[in-house]
Write an enzyme that holds these catalytic residues in place. Structure first.
Site, PDB file in Angstrom:
ATOM      1  N   SER A 299       2.683  -0.394   6.084  1.00 47.33           N
ATOM      2  CA  SER A 299       3.838  -0.176   6.960  1.00 47.33           C
ATOM      3  C   SER A 299       4.830  -1.325   6.911  1.00 47.33           C
ATOM      4  CB  SER A 299       3.390   0.020   8.413  1.00 47.33           C
ATOM      5  OG  SER A 299       2.035   0.306   8.512  1.00 47.33           O
TER       6      SER A 299
ATOM      7  N   ASP B 231      -4.873   3.577  -2.015  1.00 47.91           N
ATOM      8  CA  ASP B 231      -5.990   3.892  -1.129  1.00 47.91           C
ATOM      9  C   ASP B 231      -6.560   5.263  -1.443  1.00 47.91           C
ATOM     10  OD1 ASP B 231      -6.164   1.606   0.701  1.00 47.91           O
ATOM     11  OD2 ASP B 231      -4.130   2.170   1.279  1.00 47.91           O
TER      12      ASP B 231
ATOM     13  N   MET C 232     -12.233   4.141  -0.778  1.00 46.55           N
ATOM     14  CA  MET C 232     -12.906   4.383   0.499  1.00 46.55           C
ATOM     15  C   MET C 232     -13.583   5.737   0.391  1.00 46.55           C
ATOM     16  SD  MET C 232      -9.896   2.899   2.898  1.00 46.55           S
ATOM     17  CE  MET C 232      -8.758   3.044   1.540  1.00 46.55           C
TER      18      MET C 232
ATOM     19  N   GLY D 252      -2.999  -3.870   8.976  1.00 51.87           N
ATOM     20  CA  GLY D 252      -2.237  -4.549  10.030  1.00 51.87           C
ATOM     21  C   GLY D 252      -1.614  -5.864   9.586  1.00 51.87           C
TER      22      GLY D 252
ATOM     23  N   HIS E  13      -1.139  -1.197  -4.179  1.00 52.99           N
ATOM     24  CA  HIS E  13      -2.437  -0.897  -3.579  1.00 52.99           C
ATOM     25  C   HIS E  13      -2.549   0.619  -3.393  1.00 52.99           C
ATOM     26  CE1 HIS E  13      -5.955  -2.015  -1.096  1.00 52.99           C
ATOM     27  NE2 HIS E  13      -5.585  -1.033  -0.282  1.00 52.99           N
TER      28      HIS E  13
ATOM     29  N   SER F 137       0.837  -1.205   0.000  1.00 54.86           N
ATOM     30  CA  SER F 137       0.000   0.000   0.000  1.00 54.86           C
ATOM     31  C   SER F 137       0.866   1.246   0.000  1.00 54.86           C
ATOM     32  CB  SER F 137      -0.909   0.014   1.232  1.00 54.86           C
ATOM     33  OG  SER F 137      -1.532   1.283   1.335  1.00 54.86           O
TER      34      SER F 137
ATOM     35  N   HIS G 159      -8.352   0.912  -4.125  1.00 56.66           N
ATOM     36  CA  HIS G 159      -9.289   0.642  -3.030  1.00 56.66           C
ATOM     37  C   HIS G 159     -10.010   1.947  -2.725  1.00 56.66           C
ATOM     38  CE1 HIS G 159      -9.654  -0.397   1.566  1.00 56.66           C
ATOM     39  NE2 HIS G 159     -10.827  -0.351   0.965  1.00 56.66           N
TER      40      HIS G 159
ATOM     41  N   GLY H 133      -3.288   3.950   7.848  1.00 60.93           N
ATOM     42  CA  GLY H 133      -2.307   2.876   7.888  1.00 60.93           C
ATOM     43  C   GLY H 133      -1.770   2.726   9.300  1.00 60.93           C
ATOM     44  N   GLY H 134      -1.034   1.654   9.519  1.00 61.29           N
ATOM     45  CA  GLY H 134      -0.334   1.486  10.792  1.00 61.29           C
ATOM     46  C   GLY H 134      -1.203   1.082  11.964  1.00 61.29           C
TER      47      GLY H 134
ATOM     48  N   MET I 283      -9.228   7.974  -0.485  1.00 60.94           N
ATOM     49  CA  MET I 283     -10.092   8.358   0.651  1.00 60.94           C
ATOM     50  C   MET I 283     -10.596   9.786   0.433  1.00 60.94           C
ATOM     51  SD  MET I 283      -7.832   6.988   3.860  1.00 60.94           S
ATOM     52  CE  MET I 283      -6.907   5.448   3.799  1.00 60.94           C
TER      53      MET I 283
ATOM     54  N   ASP J 141      -6.647  -6.500   4.285  1.00 61.33           N
ATOM     55  CA  ASP J 141      -6.043  -5.171   4.265  1.00 61.33           C
ATOM     56  C   ASP J 141      -6.122  -4.562   5.654  1.00 61.33           C
ATOM     57  OD1 ASP J 141      -5.165  -2.628   3.649  1.00 61.33           O
ATOM     58  OD2 ASP J 141      -6.912  -2.074   2.445  1.00 61.33           O
TER      59      ASP J 141
ATOM     60  N   MET K 241     -11.635  -6.123   5.233  1.00 60.21           N
ATOM     61  CA  MET K 241     -10.809  -5.196   6.011  1.00 60.21           C
ATOM     62  C   MET K 241     -10.466  -5.816   7.363  1.00 60.21           C
ATOM     63  SD  MET K 241     -10.235  -2.534   4.167  1.00 60.21           S
ATOM     64  CE  MET K 241      -9.330  -1.664   5.456  1.00 60.21           C
TER      65      MET K 241
ATOM     66  N   GLY L 173      -9.259   3.777   6.944  1.00 67.13           N
ATOM     67  CA  GLY L 173      -8.986   5.208   7.106  1.00 67.13           C
ATOM     68  C   GLY L 173      -7.521   5.537   7.315  1.00 67.13           C
TER      69      GLY L 173
HETATM   70  C1  DX5 Z   1      -6.452   1.464   5.529  1.00 68.68           C
HETATM   71  C2  DX5 Z   1      -6.010   1.167   4.144  1.00 68.68           C
HETATM   72  C3  DX5 Z   1      -4.865   0.234   4.072  1.00 68.68           C
HETATM   73  C4  DX5 Z   1      -3.595   0.733   4.711  1.00 68.68           C
HETATM   74  C5  DX5 Z   1      -2.914  -0.472   5.309  1.00 68.68           C
HETATM   75  O1  DX5 Z   1      -7.712   2.017   5.517  1.00 68.68           O
HETATM   76  O2  DX5 Z   1      -7.059   0.599   3.375  1.00 68.68           O
HETATM   77  O3  DX5 Z   1      -4.602  -0.176   2.727  1.00 68.68           O
HETATM   78  O4  DX5 Z   1      -2.716   1.360   3.836  1.00 68.68           O
HETATM   79  O5  DX5 Z   1      -1.812  -0.051   6.020  1.00 68.68           O
HETATM   80  P1  DX5 Z   1      -1.046  -1.007   7.058  1.00 68.68           P
HETATM   81  O6  DX5 Z   1      -0.556  -2.187   6.268  1.00 68.68           O
HETATM   82  O7  DX5 Z   1       0.048  -0.149   7.564  1.00 68.68           O
HETATM   83  O8  DX5 Z   1      -2.030  -1.405   8.107  1.00 68.68           O
HETATM   84 ZN    ZN Z   2      -6.541  -0.288   1.408  1.00 63.02          ZN
END
Ligand code: DX5
Ligand code: ZN
Length: 220
Positions: free
Chosen positions: A196, A33, A66, A175, A31, A8, A64, A142-143, A35, A173, A135, A140
């Site tokens: 991450s 994202d 969102m 963690g 990937h 991502s 993706h 990462g990390g 948003m 997707d 999910m 929303g």
């Molecule tokens: C979160 C995103 C993910 C995000 C995952 O809403 O859809 O794609 O980037 O990030 P990590 O792998 O750090 O959890």
């Molecule tokens: Zn995503």
């Protein structure tokens, strides 16, 4: 089922996206994202960036969305050259029409479910989708910490997919890292998004290889 890794770019340096795409030549997808500050409390990027990224890399883009009103916007991501476009069931008002439109434009059609959204009501839609995105964090950011509570749903989704011929990919997707990826693969996921865990690593290529090896081990 072949393991696929989709790093991502949310965890990448947005000022150097072309370089960051090139940093993971061993990835199956990138990937992306999208948003909109409405469906999720964060704002990232949209069509112009996807169009630019499409020209900057040969790695297929896994978009993706969102966003609110994906029925209106999703086809444009397919037209922009995304290899895969995923919409959220919680946001789509006409998911069947939109999924068909994505496919008719030559992209793979994905349907995403938030952690608390059950998969069973969507069994009849499996013929309309190429990928289910389950999910494993609230969307929303990462990390975030992986939600183990989603694992039983991954198992149930895999059983449904198998019952319908097994062609639908199951993506996880949120963690996903060297520690959690095995649990996802064992439960039935085959496409793994990692932000991450890839871009936070000192060697992103090695991180992708490590994730792929861990998932493959858990699957076999
Ligand atoms: C979160 C995103 C993910 C995000 C995952 O809403 O859809 O794609 O980037 O990030 P990590 O792998 O750090 O959890
Ligand atoms: Zn995503």
């Amino acid at each position: 089922m072949a393991v696929q890794i989709s790093p991502s770019i949310l965890a990448a340096d947005f000022a150097r996206l072309a370089d960051e795409a090139a940093a993971v030549p061993n990835a199956d997808w990138l990937h992306v994202d999208v948003m909109d500050y409405h469906f999720v409390p964060n704002l990232t990027l949209g069509l112009p960036v996807v169009e630019a990224l499409r020209k900057a890399t040969s790695t297929p883009l896994d978009c993706h969305l969102m966003i609110e009103d994906p029925d209106r916007w999703a086809p444009q991501y397919a037209e922009a050259g995304a290899g895969s476009v995923t919409i959220h069931v919680e946001a789509a008002k006409a998911p069947i029409r939109t999924l068909r439109e994505i496919r008719s434009l030559g992209a793979r059609a994905g349907l995403a479910l938030n952690p608390a959204t059950p998969v069973e009501p969507y069994e009849d839609l499996l013929g309309e989708v190429d990928m289910l995105l389950l999910m494993t964090v609230e969307p929303g950011f990462g990390g975030q910490k992986f939600l183990d509570v989603v694992l039983p749903k991954i198992r149930r989704a895999r059983a449904l997919v198998q019952r319908h011929g097994g062609a639908v990919w199951i993506q996880v997707d949120g963690g996903v890292d060297a520690d959690t990826i095995g649990r996802c693969a064992e439960a039935g996921a085959d496409v793994f998004v990692a932000g991450s865990a890839v871009y936070g690593a000192s060697d992103p290529v090695a991180a992708v290889d490590r994730l792929r090896a861990a998932a493959t081990r858990a699957m076999t």
